[in-house]
Design an enzyme around this catalytic site. Structure first.
Site, PDB file in Angstrom:
ATOM      1  N   ASP A  77       0.847  -1.188   0.000  1.00  0.00           N
ATOM      2  CA  ASP A  77       0.000   0.000   0.000  1.00  0.00           C
ATOM      3  C   ASP A  77       0.885   1.241   0.000  1.00  0.00           C
ATOM      4  OD1 ASP A  77       0.992   0.186   2.530  1.00  0.00           O
ATOM      5  OD2 ASP A  77      -0.949   0.191   3.547  1.00  0.00           O
ATOM      6  N   ILE A  78       0.244   2.400  -0.188  1.00  0.00           N
ATOM      7  CA  ILE A  78       0.982   3.660  -0.230  1.00  0.00           C
ATOM      8  C   ILE A  78       0.943   4.293   1.156  1.00  0.00           C
ATOM      9  CG2 ILE A  78       1.122   5.945  -1.302  1.00  0.00           C
ATOM     10  CD1 ILE A  78      -0.392   4.769  -3.698  1.00  0.00           C
ATOM     11  N   GLU A 129      -5.754   2.450  -1.644  1.00  0.00           N
ATOM     12  CA  GLU A 129      -4.352   2.631  -2.017  1.00  0.00           C
ATOM     13  C   GLU A 129      -3.569   1.325  -1.922  1.00  0.00           C
ATOM     14  OE1 GLU A 129      -4.226   3.365   2.475  1.00  0.00           O
ATOM     15  OE2 GLU A 129      -5.658   3.201   0.833  1.00  0.00           O
TER      16      GLU A 129
END
Length: 259
Positions: A202-203, A245
């Site tokens: 994920d970001i 995300e």
């Protein structure tokens, strides 16, 4: 699309003509060979003579050429003399070889017609063989129209399929299709006792990006990360947007350390 091309050209070859199908590049400046009925045994000597490969060969749609008349003007024209048509498709350094190439390919006459998809130029169909005249232009034009319809329907069908399995923002596989792919790859790995790895990522601090710079910037970040992952992945890997995300990459034939 490849199946459509193959089917179309097979029908033409039954009439004892050769046919080639070309597609336009995105900038509409070049034509690329997508399929042809000219056998490899004939093409190989030409490839050796010119130092180029026929597959994927591209040539410019230059003003004043046959190909500009076809693509820009939408005309179905008799490619006569055929050596001139070949010459116009070759790079400047190879143009003196045009007559030799025509002899090697045993091309007598040819007719070129534009293919249209969605009301725009898509590419070109050329039919070559002995005995073609101006009187055959209408038949070739009609045939090109039928091919155009088949290609357009195929592209629409592909688009519907893509919409069902891809994420509209990033172009990656969506959550639902990711699970289908994972099940398929897991079954294959178990059956053949091969490795299979899954990367989840994920970001970091993505919420702060949206809160500080707005959701449009957040979308730009998601699309940028998707491009990075796609570029880094191999052809056999599957990259998906898992949600929000979060991203997932399925790595077939890949051990833990390799992953």
């Amino acid at each position: 699309l490849k199946e459509i091309y193959r089917t179309v050209l097979q029908h033409i070859s039954k009439l004892n003509y050769h046919a080639s199908l070309y597609t336009l590049t995105e900038d509409s400046r070049h034509l690329v060979i997508a399929a042809s009925t000219i056998p490899p045994s004939i093409l190989k000597p030409v490839e050796k003579l010119t130092g180029t490969t026929f597959k994927g060969f591209r040539f410019p749609v230059t003003p004043g050429t046959f190909y500009e008349q076809i693509i820009t003007g939408g005309e179905t024209i008799l490619l006569s003399p055929y050596a001139k048509a070949v010459e116009e498709a070759l790079p400047a350094a190879l143009r003196p070889l045009a007559s030799a190439i025509v002899q090697m390919l045993d091309l007598k006459e040819g007719i070129g017609a534009r293919l249209n998809v969605g009301g725009k130029p898509y590419g070109m169909l050329t039919i070559t063989g002995a005995g073609l005249t101006e009187d055959d232009r209408q038949a070739v034009s009609t045939f090109a129209n039928h091919i155009s319809i088949a290609i357009e329907k195929t592209l629409l069908f592909q688009r519907v399929q893509e919409m069902a399995i891809t994420d509209s923002l990033t172009g990656l596989y969506n959550h639902r299709h990711f699970h289908e792919l994972l099940k398929m790859e897991a079954k294959r790995a178990r059956r053949y006792k091969h490795c299979l790895s899954l990367v989840m990522s994920d970001i970091d601090h993505f919420k702060s990006v949206n809160d500080t710079f707005g959701h449009l910037m957040g979308d730009t970040v998601l699309k940028s990360v998707a491009k990075i992952l796609t570029k880094a992945a191999r052809e056999t890997d599957h990259v998906a947007r898992y949600g929000g995300e979060e991203f997932a990459i399925i790595l077939p034939e890949t051990s833990n350390s390799e992953a």
